[in-house]
Design a protein around this motif. Structure first.
Motif, short mmCIF file in Angstrom:
data_model
loop_
_atom_site.label_atom_id
_atom_site.label_comp_id
_atom_site.label_asym_id
_atom_site.label_seq_id
_atom_site.Cartn_x
_atom_site.Cartn_y
_atom_site.Cartn_z
N ARG A 1 0.68 -1.15 -0.11
CA ARG A 1 0.08 -0.22 -0.08
C ARG A 1 0.99 1.34 0.07
O ARG A 1 0.50 2.43 -0.71
N LYS A 2 1.88 1.29 0.63
CA LYS A 2 3.02 2.46 0.86
C LYS A 2 3.38 2.30 -0.67
O LYS A 2 3.48 3.79 -1.16
N PHE A 3 3.73 1.59 -1.43
CA PHE A 3 4.40 1.81 -2.62
C PHE A 3 3.25 2.10 -3.80
O PHE A 3 3.67 3.08 -4.48
N VAL A 4 2.07 1.58 -3.54
CA VAL A 4 0.96 2.25 -4.51
C VAL A 4 0.48 3.53 -4.22
O VAL A 4 0.40 4.52 -4.85
N ALA A 5 0.18 3.90 -2.88
CA ALA A 5 -0.66 5.09 -2.25
C ALA A 5 0.63 6.04 -1.70
O ALA A 5 0.24 7.35 -1.63
N GLY A 6 1.64 5.59 -1.52
CA GLY A 6 2.61 6.66 -0.83
C GLY A 6 2.57 6.84 0.46
O GLY A 6 3.23 7.60 1.27
N ASP A 7 1.43 6.35 0.92
CA ASP A 7 1.26 6.45 2.49
C ASP A 7 0.24 5.33 2.88
O ASP A 7 -0.79 5.10 2.24
N ASN A 8 0.50 4.83 3.97
CA ASN A 8 -0.33 3.64 4.57
C ASN A 8 -0.81 3.88 5.90
O ASN A 8 -0.85 2.82 6.88
N ARG A 9 -0.89 5.11 6.66
CA ARG A 9 -1.16 5.23 8.02
C ARG A 9 -2.48 4.89 8.15
O ARG A 9 -3.62 5.76 7.63
N PRO A 10 -2.82 3.90 9.20
CA PRO A 10 -4.14 3.77 9.57
C PRO A 10 -4.64 4.73 10.49
O PRO A 10 -4.06 5.58 10.92
N ILE A 11 -6.14 4.85 10.41
CA ILE A 11 -6.89 5.98 11.24
C ILE A 11 -7.23 5.44 12.27
O ILE A 11 -8.42 4.47 12.02
N TYR A 12 -7.16 5.81 13.57
CA TYR A 12 -7.86 5.32 14.79
C TYR A 12 -9.23 5.81 14.75
O TYR A 12 -9.42 7.12 14.53
N GLN A 13 -10.39 4.94 14.81
CA GLN A 13 -11.39 5.40 14.98
C GLN A 13 -12.23 5.63 16.10
O GLN A 13 -13.36 5.43 16.30
N GLY A 14 -11.43 5.70 17.33
CA GLY A 14 -12.27 6.13 18.57
C GLY A 14 -12.62 4.96 19.47
O GLY A 14 -13.52 5.42 20.57
N PHE A 15 -12.41 4.16 19.04
CA PHE A 15 -12.87 2.81 20.15
C PHE A 15 -11.90 1.62 20.09
O PHE A 15 -11.02 1.45 19.23
N VAL A 16 -11.64 0.82 21.24
CA VAL A 16 -11.01 -0.43 21.28
C VAL A 16 -11.71 -1.80 21.36
O VAL A 16 -13.08 -1.39 21.69
N ASN A 17 -11.49 -2.66 20.70
CA ASN A 17 -12.14 -3.98 21.07
C ASN A 17 -11.12 -4.81 21.77
O ASN A 17 -9.94 -5.30 21.48
N TRP A 18 -11.76 -5.53 22.89
CA TRP A 18 -11.03 -6.92 23.49
C TRP A 18 -11.93 -7.87 22.63
O TRP A 18 -13.11 -7.96 22.48
#
Length: 409
Positions: A164-181
């Motif tokens: 993804r970094k090669f294709v898009a130049g960036d692959n930073r995931p985005i935290y969506q405000g919640f956690v899962n156990w």
């Protein structure tokens, strides 16, 4: 054509199996030293079962999976909030729904890859992709080796995707405000009364449990919280989740108690922004590397399987080069996966709302939902693009294929 696949998870293995059925000889490169055991379980909705049937895997899935016929929603006090008639959904779409442990699904995929003679090389961590003098991608591995196949497929996940970094130049995931156990509970006696999906909604909190057998249940407990509070003290997962859901209706506490401490994992839930393009040079993204929806979409694994089916057909039906194949694939897959990702975010915002009035309105809307209409909308959205009942390009599909439903994968 020489085909290399970065990633030996659900996306990479299913793509390899689909391409092998079309006469290709792919090779898989997996970063981990051993097969992945991450995750708890997945619900394979009818669109996934269609693809699994096409791959010849459905009998194996039936042997390891549960067959839920209903999904029930409740609030944190145990009040009913409606649900989903999964049996009706299955009949509408023409294929069954299965619940499976993720590791068991992985084992089935690996077993079929071995039977097909598909090489899977473990411990091959890709660290970079660059173009050679001829404009073809070269993938470099941590151990100093490199590959330069005719087609390089990036199926290396959402969090550290080199492709993804090669294709898009960036692959930073985005935290969506919640956690899962997440966890898997298994007991000597039944933990639940039937094979079903149960979903409990609170204010900023949620607990979902999915039965495979009455004594085998995977679950996800979630809470809205800022990212800087998303990593609790090591070894405290079980105590924290037990305390958080102590007053919730059964079988919540019973399932948590039946889960070993070392079988509970905390995830700070991220997704990725939809991409305008999934390819560059001879590299194509699939699965979470291309489109990583939140668990609230209920479609992560299902869409990885759909990628496999569609890519095999794009390769088989193309008369031109890779550029034509990539364009055809993105045209088919882009709109549907983008819509699912957007819907997953929207549902998460409503599901993890903390304002009491917002939660009350959400719950009332869920209770008022028409169960037959819900099935029709889901069938249209999830079946879109597939030759199965409900797969037509209908108004419901264009609306997103969802109703007032929230799922766990």
């Amino acid at each position: 054509m020489e085909i290399g696949i970065l990633g030996g998870g659900i996306a990479g293995l299913s793509v390899a199996l689909a391409l092998h059925k079309q006469g290709y000889s792919p090779r898989i490169y997996e970063r981990r030293a051993v097969p992945a055991t991450m995750g708890a379980g997945v619900t394979l909705w009818p669109n996934a079962s269609f693809v699994l049937g096409e791959l010849g895997l459905l009998q194996d899935i039936e042997a390891i999976g549960g067959r839920p016929l209903t999904m029930r929603r409740q609030d944190a006090a145990g009040n009913a909030l409606g649900g989903l008639d999964i049996g009706l959904l299955d009949r509408t779409m023409g294929y069954p729904t299965y619940t499976v442990l993720r590791r068991h699904l992985q084992e089935v995929l690996l077993d079929h890859a071995a039977r097909a003679g598909i090489p899977v090389e473990f411990g091959r961590r890709a660290v970079a992709i660059e173009l050679d003098a001829h404009g073809r991608a070269v993938a470099h591995f941590e151990n100093g080796t490199s590959i330069c196949p005719d087609l390089l497929i990036g199926a290396d996940g959402r969090m550290e995707s080199v492709a993804r970094k090669f294709v898009a130049g960036d692959n930073r995931p985005i935290y969506q405000g919640f956690v899962n156990w997440i966890g898997v509970a298994q007991g000597p006696h039944a933990l639940v009364d039937d094979i079903s999906i149960q979903d409990f909604w609170g204010a900023g909190e949620r607990f979902g449990c999915v039965a495979i057998r009455p004594d085998l249940v995977y679950w996800a407990a979630a809470q809205a919280r800022p990212l800087n509070e998303a990593t609790p003290t090591a070894g405290m997962h079980k105590k924290e989740v037990e305390n958080l859901f102590a007053q919730w209706p059964e079988p919540v506490s019973n399932i948590i108690r039946a889960t070993p401490e070392n079988a509970i994992r905390l995830i700070a839930v991220h997704d990725l922004e939809p991409l305008h393009t999934w390819s560059r040079a001879n590299v194509l993204l699939v699965g979470d590397a291309a489109h990583a929806p939140l668990p609230t979409s209920g479609q992560g694994a299902c869409q990885a399987l759909e990628d496999a089916w569609h890519l095999a057909r794009c390769l088989d039906g193309a008369s031109g080069g890779l550029e034509e194949i990539f364009q055809a694939f993105a045209t088919i897959r882009g709109p549907k996966t983008t819509r699912l990702a957007e819907q997953g975010r929207f549902f998460a915002r409503e599901l993890f709302a903390t304002d009491p009035e917002t939660c009350r309105i959400r719950n009332e809307r869920a209770k008022a939902s028409d169960p037959v209409r819900d099935v029709q909308v889901l069938a249209a959205g999830w079946g879109q693009g597939l030759p199965m009942p409900g797969g037509a390009d209908s108004t419901s599909a264009k609306e997103g294929g969802f109703s007032n439903l929230y799922r766990i994968e």
